[in-house]
Motif scaffolding. Structure first.
Motif, PDB file in Angstrom:
ATOM      1  N   GLN A 339       0.852  -1.204   0.000  1.00  0.00           N
ATOM      2  CA  GLN A 339       0.000   0.000   0.000  1.00  0.00           C
ATOM      3  C   GLN A 339       0.886   1.252   0.000  1.00  0.00           C
ATOM      4  OE1 GLN A 339      -3.198  -0.271  -0.360  1.00  0.00           O
ATOM      5  NE2 GLN A 339      -4.209   1.555   0.384  1.00  0.00           N
ATOM      6  N   GLN A 340       1.950   1.216   0.782  1.00  0.00           N
ATOM      7  CA  GLN A 340       2.884   2.356   0.812  1.00  0.00           C
ATOM      8  C   GLN A 340       3.515   2.537  -0.574  1.00  0.00           C
ATOM      9  OE1 GLN A 340       5.642   1.308   3.966  1.00  0.00           O
ATOM     10  NE2 GLN A 340       3.971   1.004   5.418  1.00  0.00           N
ATOM     11  N   HIS A 341       3.830   1.393  -1.213  1.00  0.00           N
ATOM     12  CA  HIS A 341       4.434   1.420  -2.564  1.00  0.00           C
ATOM     13  C   HIS A 341       3.473   2.088  -3.554  1.00  0.00           C
ATOM     14  CE1 HIS A 341       6.234  -0.015  -6.241  1.00  0.00           C
ATOM     15  NE2 HIS A 341       5.246  -0.845  -6.487  1.00  0.00           N
ATOM     16  N   LYS A 342       2.173   1.810  -3.401  1.00  0.00           N
ATOM     17  CA  LYS A 342       1.192   2.431  -4.307  1.00  0.00           C
ATOM     18  C   LYS A 342       1.080   3.931  -4.069  1.00  0.00           C
ATOM     19  CE  LYS A 342      -1.700  -1.572  -3.910  1.00  0.00           C
ATOM     20  NZ  LYS A 342      -2.940  -2.128  -3.374  1.00  0.00           N
ATOM     21  N   LEU A 343       1.201   4.353  -2.801  1.00  0.00           N
ATOM     22  CA  LEU A 343       0.784   5.720  -2.467  1.00  0.00           C
ATOM     23  C   LEU A 343       1.901   6.737  -2.233  1.00  0.00           C
ATOM     24  CD1 LEU A 343      -2.265   4.891  -0.168  1.00  0.00           C
ATOM     25  CD2 LEU A 343      -2.270   5.586  -2.571  1.00  0.00           C
ATOM     26  N   PHE A 344       3.019   6.296  -1.620  1.00  0.00           N
ATOM     27  CA  PHE A 344       4.014   7.321  -1.273  1.00  0.00           C
ATOM     28  C   PHE A 344       4.617   7.969  -2.522  1.00  0.00           C
ATOM     29  CE2 PHE A 344       4.981   5.353   3.173  1.00  0.00           C
ATOM     30  CZ  PHE A 344       3.673   5.608   3.546  1.00  0.00           C
ATOM     31  N   ILE A 345       4.703   7.199  -3.596  1.00  0.00           N
ATOM     32  CA  ILE A 345       5.226   7.768  -4.840  1.00  0.00           C
ATOM     33  C   ILE A 345       4.274   8.874  -5.357  1.00  0.00           C
ATOM     34  CG2 ILE A 345       4.219   5.942  -6.334  1.00  0.00           C
ATOM     35  CD1 ILE A 345       7.551   7.865  -6.835  1.00  0.00           C
ATOM     36  N   GLY A 346       3.005   8.773  -4.957  1.00  0.00           N
ATOM     37  CA  GLY A 346       2.047   9.825  -5.347  1.00  0.00           C
ATOM     38  C   GLY A 346       2.413  11.153  -4.699  1.00  0.00           C
ATOM     39  N   ILE A 347       2.853  11.111  -3.442  1.00  0.00           N
ATOM     40  CA  ILE A 347       3.254  12.365  -2.770  1.00  0.00           C
ATOM     41  C   ILE A 347       4.497  12.914  -3.464  1.00  0.00           C
ATOM     42  CG2 ILE A 347       3.885  13.471  -0.595  1.00  0.00           C
ATOM     43  CD1 ILE A 347       2.772  11.053   0.914  1.00  0.00           C
ATOM     44  N   ALA A 348       5.487  12.018  -3.681  1.00  0.00           N
ATOM     45  CA  ALA A 348       6.754  12.475  -4.274  1.00  0.00           C
ATOM     46  C   ALA A 348       6.523  13.008  -5.694  1.00  0.00           C
ATOM     47  CB  ALA A 348       7.753  11.327  -4.289  1.00  0.00           C
ATOM     48  N   THR A 349       5.675  12.322  -6.460  1.00  0.00           N
ATOM     49  CA  THR A 349       5.437  12.748  -7.849  1.00  0.00           C
ATOM     50  C   THR A 349       4.717  14.090  -7.867  1.00  0.00           C
ATOM     51  OG1 THR A 349       5.333  10.449  -8.506  1.00  0.00           O
ATOM     52  CG2 THR A 349       4.387  12.027 -10.045  1.00  0.00           C
TER      53      THR A 349
END
Ligand code: TC6
Ligand code: FAD
Length: 665
Positions: A339-349
């Motif tokens: 779940q972190q893999h799906k979402l944290f990249i959204g913050i960084a992107t």
């Protein structure tokens, strides 16, 4: 339903945050005073009762939704005028104008959208001083409401192929606008259906039978009193769409409609009374509004993603499901590393594109200043940057918005989560203002040209300067600088390989056009790779710059995100890196470990990071993403608003189901 103050899960999450949330909000807003101004406007806007929806939009008919959107547009305009918000509404003048969060009162867009985003900017950008004086004032007062009518049924991408004609009649000093075929009907302009009374029409200028290319004309299409279409004007709405259903996109045709000569916007090209055409210094200046909007799309894409990721991360913190350890309670789904893999990249992107959008806006403003004194040197690079960053920001952010939606399981499918609508308005950015593949091909055209000129000793523009570097093999380096260099190598490798293919295809007898078409899959790959290198470089350098002024705690979190972005992209683009750099299996193994460590490091700050986007509940408009985290209560409250729940038995039971049950149908 009475709600407790804040869901304890979110309370716990907020207590683990290691940095000052307000400090990050100020950075994203481009200054503390900008945060204060934005919040003051939000306070005003969200206190207007007419701007609240009694019934959620999704339960209204198409017509009711339009009428509701018009009502809200008018009240919003009024309150913004009272508040003195002029810049963000009519024409962006500054980076701080980007966070116009109050527009989220329209889940599916405003019918006035094109008035603000393209009609007024085209008057300002393409009109001469006398025309600006006349039309800008009228538009500011909302005496005229307009749109930007370029796309036709038959052509959107290929604007040289547009068919709408503007034929000059020197006897009467008028242009005659005509739509010679069905395919020449304008199709898509926002607000055109039933909202606007004027529009900018992009049409093929003809004088004495000779074509002079596409030019902008300001055309009245409806009576200012009755709003009836003027004689010879065929106008209407194009119908229901995946999203933008309240934007009132329309069609428009002309039957020999006459407009005065001075209704051609004449800042760059002019037609004299006796029909003499004076060409602009660069014919592509007529495309100027598109360049400006492409620049702003980078910020819109980042904004849509930041909303989706706020919703998904807050929901993931309050949702408990399955078992991580048999003897322990069900964990928050945010504790699953997938779940972190799906979402944290959204913050960084979202950060990456937001900071890049501010940088790109500065490049655009610099070009504008130079253009005003007749210097167009920066335009080719700006055009390539605007095309490419528009593409990768819109496609990356839309992909991640959809990932956010799916990461919320079934509830992400609910309209009340606002995730489907966010996906709809986000995916539109991949098509409008230049379809993404076409924009990558434009970028590739600029890159190939630069490469060829470079090979003959001409200097490269700043974002292409690394093309001059020798591609010598070097050991893999996992530092930020090392990864950036590696992506630049991929960019050089893909471009040089595309150019070789083009040369081989032409040598084998193909025409330049056929060779281009045959190599075009490689060419769009080269364009994307250049865009990646630009974003990696700008994101890093902007954070290094801000890092000098922010607190050590915030600096550390900002760099965690930069690292996450770099390592994630390295793992995603492993194939390219294996081909063009010295990346080895051992390096990949250690990068995977680094990625997992970064997810763990960011986990305690996840809620703080999304809180820092500073979206109040009215802006997020989501049952799953509210600040207090009471997702289930909100889902039930919204479900109760369904018109079907107004009565225990629907009349269709008696009409159809009961006869079916009784075998009496
Ligand atoms: C809220 C939003 C609502 C949405 C609104 C909309 O969608 S509105 C509708 C939005 N609609 C769209 O976005 C339509 C998308 N389509 C287009 O923009 C154009 O048709 C095109 C760019 C694809 C081709 O245009 P073409 O066939 O005329 O050009 P060509 O390929 O033959 O290249 C010739 C030269 O021109 C250069 N150059 C080109 N553009 C620019 C520029 N803007 N600036 C500067 N330069 C530019 C190019 O680099 C090349 O230079 P070189 O190599 O000779 O040195
Ligand atoms: C929500 C929304 C709002 C819009 N608002 C407006 C507006 O306000 N005003 C306005 O004027 N327009 C507006 N548009 C229109 C928009 O700008 C066009 O749809 C867009 O430019 C794409 O053009 P097209 O529809 O002709 O696509 P097409 O060009 O027909 O694309 C179809 C396919 O053909 C491919 N293709 C086309 N040309 C090439 C090529 N040269 N090489 C390789 N592949 C190619 C594309 O990649 C794509 O896969 C809007 C569109 C949308 C969806």
């Amino acid at each position: 339903m009475t709600l407790k103050k804040v869901n304890p899960d979110l309370e716990k999450e907020r207590s683990t945050c290691t940095f000052n949330i307000e400090e990050l909000t100020n950075l994203l807003d481009t200054g503390a005073h900008c945060t204060a101004e934005r919040r003051a406007v939000e306070d005003k806007v969200f206190s207007v009762k007419e701007l609240k929806d009694e019934i959620p939009d999704e339960f209204l008919s198409h017509k009711e939704r339009y009428e509701n959107a018009i009502r809200k547009s008018v009240f919003l305009h009024k309150v913004l005028q009272e508040t003195g918000v002029k810049r963000g509404v009519y024409n962006r003048s500054d980076k701080s104008d980007f966070r116009t969060t109050y527009y989220s009162i329209f889940k599916d867009g405003s019918p006035f959208m094109l008035q603000y985003s393209m009609f007024v900017p085209t008057i300002l950008g393409q009109g001469d001083s006398e025309q600006v004086e006349l039309w800008y004032k009228r538009a500011l007062n909302m005496e005229i409401i307009g749109t930007y009518a370029q796309t036709e049924l038959g052509h959107g991408t290929f604007i040289r192929g547009l068919e709408t004609e503007a034929v000059y009649d020197e006897k009467t000093e008028e242009f005659i606008l005509n739509s010679p075929s069905l395919s020449s009907y304008k199709w898509w302009p926002g607000g055109l259906g039933h909202t606007t009374n004027y529009c900018i029409v992009m049409a093929q200028l003809k004088i004495k039978g000779k074509p002079y290319g596409m030019q902008p004309f300001i055309v009245q299409i409806r009576d200012e009193e009755t709003h009836m279409p003027l004689p010879g004007v065929k106008v209407g709405e194009i119908g229901a769409k995946l999203a933008f259903n309240t934007v009132n996109n329309g069609f428009l045709g002309f039957e020999h409609v006459r407009i005065p000569r001075r209704h051609m916007l004449m800042r760059f090209s002019q037609v004299s009374k006796d029909g003499k055409f004076t060409s602009s210094a660069n014919p592509k200046l007529a495309y100027g509004t598109m360049v400006m909007v492409r620049v702003t799309i980078v910020n819109s894409a980042a904004t849509y993603l930041s909303r989706a990721v706020t919703i998904a991360i807050r929901y993931s913190a309050v949702r408990h499901q399955s078992k991580l350890k048999q003897n322990e309670p069900e964990p928050q789904i945010l504790d699953y590393v997938t779940q972190q893999h799906k979402l944290f990249i959204g913050i960084a992107t979202s950060h990456a594109y937001m900071f890049c959008s501010y940088w790109l806006w500065d490049v655009y403003v610099m070009y504008q200043k130079e253009q005003n004194v007749g210097n167009f040197d920066r335009l080719p690079e700006l055009h390539a940057l605007a095309c490419c960053l528009k593409v990768i920001s819109s496609s990356d952010c839309t992909g991640l918005v959809e990932k956010c939606r799916m990461s919320c399981g079934g509830h992400g499918f609910m309209m009340s989560s606002n995730l489907p609508q966010l996906y709809g308005i986000s995916t539109a950015t991949c098509t409008y203002e230049g379809e993404n593949t076409v924009m990558l091909l434009q970028t590739a055209r600029a890159l190939v040209k630069a490469w060829e000129l470079g090979s003959r000793g001409r200097p490269f523009s700043p974002t292409m300067s690394y093309f001059a570097e020798k591609n010598v093999p070097s050991k893999w380096d996992s530092s930020l600088e090392g990864i950036l260099n590696a992506f630049q190598k991929v960019s050089i490798g893909k471009l040089s390989s595309s150019v070789s293919s083009l040369q081989e295809y032409t040598k084998s007898g193909l025409s330049a056009e056929d060779a281009w078409n045959k190599a075009s899959v490689q060419l769009i790959g080269a364009a994307e790779a250049w865009g990646r290198a630009v974003v990696l470089s700008i994101y890093k350098s902007e954070i290094e710059r801000y890092g000098q002024t922010v607190s050590p705690a915030l600096k550390s979190v900002l760099f965690d995100l930069v690292e996450l972005y770099y390592v994630h992209l390295t793992l995603e683009k492993m194939g390219d890196l294996l081909l063009y750099t010295q990346l080895s299996e051992k390096d990949v193994v250690s990068l995977r470990k680094k990625y997992e460590d970064l997810l763990e490091k960011i986990r305690p700050n996840a809620i703080g990071l999304v809180d820092a986007f500073d979206y109040r509940d009215e802006v997020l408009n989501s049952t799953l993403g509210s600040y207090d985290g009471f997702a289930y209560e909100r889902l039930m409250t919204e479900a109760m608003k369904s018109p079907l729940n107004a009565e225990p038995v629907n009349q269709s039971f008696h009409k159809y189901i009961k006869p079916l049950m009784k075998g009496k149908l």
